[in-house]
Design a protein around this motif. Structure first.
Motif, PDB file in Angstrom:
ATOM      1  N   PHE A 211       0.857  -1.186   0.000  1.00  0.00           N
ATOM      2  CA  PHE A 211       0.000   0.000   0.000  1.00  0.00           C
ATOM      3  C   PHE A 211       0.890   1.231   0.000  1.00  0.00           C
ATOM      4  N   SER A 240      -5.161   1.393   5.377  1.00  0.00           N
ATOM      5  CA  SER A 240      -4.742   0.496   4.297  1.00  0.00           C
ATOM      6  C   SER A 240      -4.017  -0.718   4.863  1.00  0.00           C
ATOM      7  N   THR A 243      -6.470  -3.082   6.396  1.00  0.00           N
ATOM      8  CA  THR A 243      -7.210  -3.791   5.345  1.00  0.00           C
ATOM      9  C   THR A 243      -6.440  -5.009   4.862  1.00  0.00           C
ATOM     10  N   SER A 345      -9.156   2.388   0.361  1.00  0.00           N
ATOM     11  CA  SER A 345      -7.769   2.320   0.814  1.00  0.00           C
ATOM     12  C   SER A 345      -6.848   2.456  -0.390  1.00  0.00           C
ATOM     13  N   LYS A 346      -5.577   2.733  -0.109  1.00  0.00           N
ATOM     14  CA  LYS A 346      -4.614   2.846  -1.209  1.00  0.00           C
ATOM     15  C   LYS A 346      -3.746   1.596  -1.280  1.00  0.00           C
ATOM     16  N   GLY A 347      -4.429   0.453  -1.326  1.00  0.00           N
ATOM     17  CA  GLY A 347      -3.738  -0.807  -1.554  1.00  0.00           C
ATOM     18  C   GLY A 347      -3.489  -1.006  -3.031  1.00  0.00           C
TER      19      GLY A 347
END
Length: 557
Positions: A211, A240, A243, A345-347
């Protein structure tokens, strides 16, 4: 521990002429034995080895071969190896910046090489204060040369974008790393920009456990440097990490890393641009099966980019003199995320499938062969619309672009606007920090703000007078039309993806409006508000949104 040759100086050194940097051969075995002993101690977890400039310059003592052997050290106490660096007396921040900070990262040895820059010569002997051998938090590969020649050329010509158009991102001097084993984080490493050494069975390579964030630092009107939204970005990275079930650094470690990477790369912060920061985390342990490994990694790299205004680019016109409005393609066969999926999220799982879609969409042409006019990005909706029919397709709800949130405007008259942005309630849209700031500044202006569902049918109705997409790098950029596009892979694995335009172009603004105002009023005003915050124009905004980078300041003109 320090080792020095203080007794060998003055007249003795001057008398040796060209060999003045060579130690007395009789002393070399003693110093070499001392270094070998300390490197052995380092593998047991002792303090780093620091040697004086005189010892560092002894022929045959700290050589390229020695440096490579040090980097390859592995033991239970030193699993990531060690690094040999030469350090200046103080940080090289360039001629326009005041600083008394130390050179924490040092220069790697052997001298780094880079594909887009000349081979770097070793740090001049008269600039070396000491050499250091230290344990690493994460294994490093070859050191990479900073692209200061590319940076200086683009910066002087006012052409800094997001990297060089042909040669890619501009590499800087310093990066940050840290690792977490069974919940315990190491101290951060401030090291020369280098390749990362990772095993082929690293968990993130197989199961996508990685991420990232995008942040910026820039000079304020007071000559100090500030980073925007430090705590907000950390909060989003924590989300993230949760997650993905992996670990992330505490806030105080994150803050230290961000401040240090800006300080140590100060000479790459452009006065008419920004330093783009890319903190990222990953499951870096060896596992190669479902689940999380025992080891998490944290890294930060930076690169200089152009100003927010530079993202608008030059105004393009067609053969008739009309300004080419910017448009987005709406894929009919792909979605970016969905309800119940981690689109907020920024995965990497949210971004990995998008490049081929973006590339294919942006190759399509809504103009003519003689005057091509192509989309500049992708606008994702909440559903696959292929095969639904022209009217049913318009019921699809807007989500976000390939890398930014979307905002629409209705004109309320008297210089006021209704600002509308897709709601975050389904959890499949990234809660952008720039988005949040824009909405707040719209409210400060007395404009109305709605966070709700937005359909393509609303866009097609003509009710919106402007639209824009907002994010860290672009800040706030308008788009004037959308067009459905059917994107699909070829029938054979080796075939390229293909794309075709579907239906008619849907205009948000008329050609007359685009000609009269390439950047529509509400987008321009809110972008000015955001830039005022980031340049520290208002003390209350500075306190609320910005964190000062201590120890660096622009010199008075």
């Amino acid at each position: 521990m320090n080792a020095s040759l203080d007794g060998w100086n003055g007249a003795n050194r001057r008398s040796r002429g060209n060999d003045r940097n060579a130690a007395d051969p009789a002393q070399q075995p003693e110093i070499r034995a001392g270094v070998k002993k300390r490197v052995s101690a380092l593998t047991r977890g002792d303090d780093p080895l620091v040697v004086s400039r005189d010892a560092a310059l002894m022929p045959g003592l700290l050589t390229a071969g020695f440096a490579q052997r040090v980097r390859g050290i592995r033991s239970a106490e030193l699993p990531a190896g060690a690094l040999l660096t030469f350090h200046r007396r103080g940080l090289d921040a360039g001629s326009k910046i005041e600083t008394d900070l130390p050179d924490e990262a040092g220069s790697a040895y052997p001298s780094p090489k880079g594909p887009f820059s000349r081979v770097k010569r070793p740090l001049p002997a008269d600039q070396i204060a000491y050499a250091e051998v230290r344990p690493l938090a994460h294994p490093l590969g070859e050191a990479l040369a900073a692209n200061e020649d590319i940076f200086e050329d683009l910066n002087e010509r006012g052409k800094l974008g997001f990297g060089h158009p042909e040669k890619g991102l501009i590499q800087t001097d310093v990066m940050i790393s840290a690792t977490c084993l069974d919940g315990q984080w190491t101290d951060i490493d401030v090291v020369p920009y280098s390749e990362l050494s990772v095993p082929p069975n690293m968990q993130a390579l197989h199961y996508g456990g990685a991420f990232f964030e995008g942040m910026t630092a820039e000079w304020g009107e007071d000559g100090k440097c500030y980073v925007f939204g430090l705590e907000q970005h950390w909060n989003r990275m924590m989300k993230s990490a949760r997650t993905l079930g992996t670990k992330f650094v505490p806030f105080e470690v994150f803050e230290e890393a961000i401040l240090k990477v800006c300080q140590q790369n100060a000479r790459f912060i452009p006065q008419n641009g920004r330093l783009y920061l890319r903190p990222h985390g990953a499951d870096v342990g060896k596992q190669m099966r479902v689940g999380n490994s025992r080891i998490a990694g944290f890294f930060v790299e930076v690169t200089p980019i152009g100003s927010a205004e530079s993202y608008f680019g030059d105004i393009e016109r067609d053969p008739d003199g009309n300004v080419k409005g910017k448009g987005l393609g709406v894929p009919t066969t792909q979605v970016r995320s969905g309800k119940g999926l981690p689109g907020n999220s920024k995965g990497v799982q949210n971004y990995g499938p998008t490049p081929v879609v973006i590339r294919t969409v942006c190759s399509l042409n809504v103009g003519t062969d003689e005057a091509p006019h192509r989309p500049v990005g992708v606008l994702y909706v909440d559903r696959v619309t292929d095969g639904l029919g022209d009217d049913a397709m318009l019921d699809a709800e807007v989500r976000e672009t390939n890398a930014s949130n979307t905002i629409f405007f209705e004109d309320l008259g008297d210089g006021r606007y209704l600002v509308i942005t897709p709601s975050l309630e389904d959890g499949d849209i990234l809660p952008g920090n720039t988005r949040a700031l824009i909405l707040e500044k719209a409210r400060d202006r007395g404009w109305e703000v709605e966070e709700r569902r937005v359909t393509l049918r609303e866009i097609a109705s003509g009710k919106f007078v402007a639209a824009g997409n907002c994010g860290t790098a672009a800040v706030f950029s308008p788009f004037d039309w959308i067009h459905f596009a059917k994107i699909q892979p070829g029938s054979k694995p080796e075939d390229k993806w293909t794309g075709e335009l579907v239906g008619k172009k849907i205009d948000i603004r008329s050609q007359d409006a685009i000609n009269q105002e390439p950047i529509p009023t509400p987008v321009r005003l809110l972008m000015e508000d955001v830039l005022a915050v980031k340049s520290a124009k208002n003390p209350s905004d500075t306190t609320r949104y910005l964190t000062e980078i201590p120890g660096i300041k622009l010199k008075a003109a």
